[in-house]
Design an enzyme around this catalytic site. Structure first.
Site, PDB file in Angstrom:
ATOM      1  N   SER A  73       0.872  -1.177   0.000  1.00 31.85           N
ATOM      2  CA  SER A  73       0.000   0.000   0.000  1.00 31.85           C
ATOM      3  C   SER A  73       0.907   1.224   0.000  1.00 31.85           C
ATOM      4  CB  SER A  73      -0.845  -0.018   1.284  1.00 31.85           C
ATOM      5  OG  SER A  73      -1.412   1.244   1.536  1.00 31.85           O
ATOM      6  N   TYR A 130      -2.408  -0.928  10.279  1.00 30.49           N
ATOM      7  CA  TYR A 130      -2.389  -1.214   8.840  1.00 30.49           C
ATOM      8  C   TYR A 130      -1.051  -0.805   8.226  1.00 30.49           C
ATOM      9  CZ  TYR A 130      -4.084  -1.151   3.977  1.00 30.49           C
ATOM     10  OH  TYR A 130      -4.254  -1.373   2.626  1.00 30.49           O
TER      11      TYR A 130
HETATM   12  P1  NAP Z   1     -11.710  -5.652   0.356  1.00 34.48           P
HETATM   13  O1  NAP Z   1     -12.635  -5.133  -0.689  1.00 34.48           O
HETATM   14  O2  NAP Z   1     -12.082  -5.487   1.788  1.00 34.48           O
HETATM   15  O3  NAP Z   1     -11.411  -7.175   0.041  1.00 34.48           O
HETATM   16  C1  NAP Z   1     -10.592  -7.917   0.887  1.00 34.48           C
HETATM   17  C2  NAP Z   1     -11.102  -9.327   0.971  1.00 34.48           C
HETATM   18  O4  NAP Z   1     -10.269 -10.032   1.918  1.00 34.48           O
HETATM   19  C3  NAP Z   1     -12.548  -9.418   1.492  1.00 34.48           C
HETATM   20  O5  NAP Z   1     -13.297 -10.268   0.659  1.00 34.48           O
HETATM   21  C4  NAP Z   1     -12.372  -9.998   2.879  1.00 34.48           C
HETATM   22  O6  NAP Z   1     -13.435 -10.818   3.285  1.00 34.48           O
HETATM   23  C5  NAP Z   1     -11.113 -10.824   2.718  1.00 34.48           C
HETATM   24  N1  NAP Z   1     -10.496 -11.154   3.997  1.00 34.48           N
HETATM   25  C6  NAP Z   1     -10.458 -10.423   5.130  1.00 34.48           C
HETATM   26  N2  NAP Z   1      -9.826 -11.098   6.102  1.00 34.48           N
HETATM   27  C7  NAP Z   1      -9.460 -12.284   5.563  1.00 34.48           C
HETATM   28  C8  NAP Z   1      -8.799 -13.428   6.077  1.00 34.48           C
HETATM   29  N3  NAP Z   1      -8.412 -13.507   7.360  1.00 34.48           N
HETATM   30  N4  NAP Z   1      -8.577 -14.479   5.256  1.00 34.48           N
HETATM   31  C9  NAP Z   1      -8.992 -14.431   3.971  1.00 34.48           C
HETATM   32  N5  NAP Z   1      -9.641 -13.387   3.429  1.00 34.48           N
HETATM   33  C10 NAP Z   1      -9.875 -12.319   4.229  1.00 34.48           C
HETATM   34  O7  NAP Z   1     -10.280  -4.986   0.219  1.00 34.48           O
HETATM   35  P2  NAP Z   1      -9.498  -4.395  -1.055  1.00 34.48           P
HETATM   36  O8  NAP Z   1      -9.616  -2.925  -0.986  1.00 34.48           O
HETATM   37  O9  NAP Z   1      -9.878  -5.128  -2.286  1.00 34.48           O
HETATM   38  O10 NAP Z   1      -8.014  -4.741  -0.612  1.00 34.48           O
HETATM   39  C11 NAP Z   1      -7.305  -5.882  -1.079  1.00 34.48           C
HETATM   40  C12 NAP Z   1      -5.848  -5.732  -0.684  1.00 34.48           C
HETATM   41  O11 NAP Z   1      -5.320  -4.529  -1.265  1.00 34.48           O
HETATM   42  C13 NAP Z   1      -5.630  -5.605   0.825  1.00 34.48           C
HETATM   43  O12 NAP Z   1      -4.453  -6.264   1.205  1.00 34.48           O
HETATM   44  C14 NAP Z   1      -5.474  -4.119   1.010  1.00 34.48           C
HETATM   45  O13 NAP Z   1      -4.723  -3.802   2.158  1.00 34.48           O
HETATM   46  C15 NAP Z   1      -4.747  -3.734  -0.268  1.00 34.48           C
HETATM   47  N6  NAP Z   1      -4.893  -2.304  -0.588  1.00 34.48           N
HETATM   48  C16 NAP Z   1      -6.121  -1.752  -0.843  1.00 34.48           C
HETATM   49  C17 NAP Z   1      -6.213  -0.392  -1.118  1.00 34.48           C
HETATM   50  C18 NAP Z   1      -7.527   0.290  -1.404  1.00 34.48           C
HETATM   51  O14 NAP Z   1      -7.531   1.525  -1.522  1.00 34.48           O
HETATM   52  N7  NAP Z   1      -8.631  -0.430  -1.562  1.00 34.48           N
HETATM   53  C19 NAP Z   1      -5.069   0.406  -1.112  1.00 34.48           C
HETATM   54  C20 NAP Z   1      -3.845  -0.190  -0.830  1.00 34.48           C
HETATM   55  C21 NAP Z   1      -3.777  -1.551  -0.578  1.00 34.48           C
HETATM   56  P3  NAP Z   1     -14.638 -10.205   4.198  1.00 34.48           P
HETATM   57  O15 NAP Z   1     -15.229  -9.087   3.403  1.00 34.48           O
HETATM   58  O16 NAP Z   1     -15.544 -11.364   4.403  1.00 34.48           O
HETATM   59  O17 NAP Z   1     -13.977  -9.714   5.454  1.00 34.48           O
END
Ligand code: NAP
Length: 271
Positions: free
Chosen positions: A146, A159
């Site tokens: 991130s 985080y």
């Molecule tokens: P998201 O929409 O919340 O999707 C994350 C998924 O991971 C959800 O389906 C969630 O399931 C699942 N999850 C949570 N805890 C878990 C566990 N213990 N084991 C397996 N799966 C689990 O998040 P996203 O925004 O797509 O983010 C994906 C990745 O990109 C993350 O690592 C995040 O830190 C990184 N990232 C995102 C952003 C952003 O702006 N969106 C920016 C930088 C980095 P539930 O919904 O059932 O909890």
């Protein structure tokens, strides 16, 4: 960008960036194992990909549960005859599990939960995918960092620390796995429109001010979309990136390229 025939395991792939990557990889001929906690959404996504002519299965996996991680890797290898790409995507932000986000109020349990999913989960998935990755002739691990791997943000203590650690774990694994010809890379998104960001904004005292903070530094004046990141993940998995290893790749609309906000450029509020 060719991922045709590559066998992907994507964690946390029922929604957001993981789901976007599953769809893009499968539409380019990859065989995709979607794993997540949310079985209903994960099964539906795998069915949607199959209905569109792609190859995908769903397997439940909590990345903090060692046994479930071992089962995920063995189910994936059985389904498609091996694993080429591990996309360590699952991640949580403290605002998704608690409203106590300051140093004074955050509990040890909240901090440890974020460490467990975002950092220990990457370790466990990499460890148990390794025997299969060693057998692949185009193996790589792609980790979700991130911009908070690099810069500080308000209310991001747990985080940000885990994402900084994932960046460093990437470099150490790239070194240790080089003798097995396994590449390990990390990408660092800016604000990407997913449920994680929506929940983070909901938790903010002033959601509009927080949205401005998150996007007013993007030189491309919008939030990213999951597909923007999926394109990079597929590139890092592909034949075309075979000389790229141990990198920390920003995909942030330019936000860490400068110090300023869009109003200085007369560009107004980002959308
Ligand atoms: P998201 O929409 O919340 O999707 C994350 C998924 O991971 C959800 O389906 C969630 O399931 C699942 N999850 C949570 N805890 C878990 C566990 N213990 N084991 C397996 N799966 C689990 O998040 P996203 O925004 O797509 O983010 C994906 C990745 O990109 C993350 O690592 C995040 O830190 C990184 N990232 C995102 C952003 C952003 O702006 N969106 C920016 C930088 C980095 P539930 O919904 O059932 O909890």
């Amino acid at each position: 960008m060719s991922v045709n025939g590559l066998r992907f395991v994507i964690t946390g792939a029922s929604a957001g960036i993981g789901a976007g990557t599953a769809k893009l990889a499968a539409s380019n001929g990859a065989k995709v194992v979607i794993s997540d906690l949310n079985d209903e959404l994960g099964e539906a996504l795998a069915a949607e990909i199959r209905d569109a002519g792609g190859e995908a299965i769903y397997q439940h996996c909590d990345v903090t549960d060692e046994e479930q991680v071992q089962t995920l890797m063995s189910v994936a290898a059985d389904a498609y005859g091996g694993i080429d790409i591990l996309h360590n995507n699952a991640g949580i932000h403290e605002s998704m599990i608690s409203q106590e986000l300051s140093l004074e109020t955050m509990t040890r349990e909240t901090f440890e939960k974020v460490v467990s999913v975002n950092l220990v989960g990457v370790f466990l998935c990499s460890k148990y995918a390794l025997p299969y990755l060693k057998e692949s002739d185009q193996a790589s691990i792609i980790n979700a960092g991130s911009t908070s791997s690099i810069a500080g943000y308000p209310n991001c203590m747990a985080y940000g620390s885990t994402k900084g650690a994932v960046m460093q774990l990437t470099k150490n694994l790239a070194v240790d796995l080089a003798p097995h010809s396994i590449r390990v890379n990390c990408y660092c998104p800016g604000s990407i429109h997913t449920q994680m960001v929506d929940k983070f904004l909901e938790a903010a005292a002033d959601p509009q001010a927080m949205l401005n903070t998150m996007t007013m530094t993007h030189l491309i004046p919008r939030m990213g979309a999951p597909k923007d990141v999926a394109e990079l993940v597929c590139f890092l998995a592909s034949e075309q990136s075979q000389f790229i290893n141990g990198v920390v790749w920003l995909i942030d609309g330019g936000s860490l390229a400068w110090r300023g906000t869009l109003d200085i450029l007369g560009m107004g509020a980002a959308q």
